[in-house]
Design a protein around this motif. Structure first.
Motif, mmCIF file in Angstrom:
data_model
loop_
_atom_site.group_PDB
_atom_site.id
_atom_site.type_symbol
_atom_site.label_atom_id
_atom_site.label_comp_id
_atom_site.label_asym_id
_atom_site.label_seq_id
_atom_site.Cartn_x
_atom_site.Cartn_y
_atom_site.Cartn_z
ATOM 1 N N TRP A 56 -7.308 1.704 8.702
ATOM 2 C CA TRP A 56 -7.925 0.456 8.265
ATOM 3 C C TRP A 56 -6.886 -0.494 7.663
ATOM 4 N N MET A 57 -5.913 0.041 6.975
ATOM 5 C CA MET A 57 -4.877 -0.815 6.385
ATOM 6 C C MET A 57 -4.004 -1.483 7.450
ATOM 7 N N THR A 58 -3.767 -0.776 8.550
ATOM 8 C CA THR A 58 -2.893 -1.316 9.587
ATOM 9 C C THR A 58 -3.630 -2.149 10.630
ATOM 10 N N SER A 59 -4.946 -1.927 10.782
ATOM 11 C CA SER A 59 -5.713 -2.703 11.774
ATOM 12 C C SER A 59 -7.109 -2.990 11.231
ATOM 13 N N TYR A 60 -7.143 -3.658 10.079
ATOM 14 C CA TYR A 60 -8.401 -3.866 9.351
ATOM 15 C C TYR A 60 -9.461 -4.574 10.205
ATOM 16 N N GLU A 61 -9.108 -5.691 10.816
ATOM 17 C CA GLU A 61 -10.104 -6.475 11.554
ATOM 18 C C GLU A 61 -10.643 -5.707 12.758
#
Length: 249
Positions: free
Chosen positions: A77-82
């Motif tokens: 989630w931190m690296t590809s939140y959207e």
């Protein structure tokens, strides 16, 4: 145009730390939508939720985060939140307006039935109230520009004994639009915000580049937010914030 200077402040993460309330309301909202969070207590903020809060822009996103916690991969989630957000919303067949409405209903009920307990979930950052109150001595007004509902922000400001020159909540529109309107009749001295992406957007808009954009170091920052800041965005900490305006960055 009024001659007194105006400093515009974000609310969450700049004036108030509402982490306990974000989680409490997100927990109740997601549960009311069918999420199973029996392994979590609404009264204890999970570290994963706390660490992902800097990625959140609108309140509804916190409802989704809460619902996803039992299965959530924090690093992903931190690296590809959207992208992770989009997939989770599609899997659950949820939409932002549905989550935002649910969140606001939970908050309205909390205010209606146990207002003092709800207010107690928010705490002002150290020294911020005193600094806001002292701005008048520098012939400077201050206002609030927030993505929080105006009604909720008003309730919190009243509880803190704060009276801004003006309050623009989520209903007023996107922050650049509101700043344009303010700039048409006020001398904008600075914008204090804890979301780097918001400041970058404002700095990129013709006509708004003259605004002094300050990134609050005490807010909800991502680990990378202070790395490689453009010259148009300046970090500010509590020590400098407490100083006279002419000593700000």
């Amino acid at each position: 145009m009024l001659k007194r200077r105006l400093v515009v402040f974000d609310f969450d993460g700049v004036i108030v730390d509402g982490m306990a309330e974000y989680w409490w309301s997100a927990w109740h909202s997601s549960c009311s939508l069918g999420a199973v969070l029996s392994d979590f207590s609404p009264d204890s903020v999970p570290e994963t939720f706390r660490l992902l809060r800097p990625w959140v822009h609108y309140g509804w996103e916190m409802v989704l985060l809460a619902a996803e916690l039992p299965r959530l991969d924090m690093q992903l989630w931190m690296t590809s939140y959207e992208e992770q957000q989009r997939r989770a919303m599609a899997r659950r067949c949820w939409h932002p307006k549905q989550l935002q409405t649910t969140l606001e209903q939970i908050r309205q009920n909390a205010i209606r039935y146990n207002c003092m307990a709800w207010l107690a979930l928010h705490r002002p950052f150290p020294g911020v109230i005193e600094r806001l109150q002292s701005l008048d001595n520098e012939k400077t007004d201050w206002s609030i520009l927030t993505t929080k509902s105006e009604a909720f922000a008003t309730k919190l400001l009243e509880n803190l004994g704060l009276k801004p020159w003006h309050l623009d909540g989520r209903e007023a529109g996107e922050k650049p639009e509101v700043l344009r309107r303010l700039q048409s009749h006020r001398l904008l001295y600075a914008l204090v915000e804890d979301r780097r992406a918001t400041l970058e957007t404002i700095c990129s808009i013709s006509g708004l580049k003259v605004i002094n954009c300050l990134l609050a170091r005490w807010g909800y920052l991502k680990p990378s937010d202070l790395i490689g800041l453009p010259l148009t965005i300046k970090p500010i900490d509590f020590k400098v914030f407490a100083k006279p305006l002419n000593e700000w960055p």
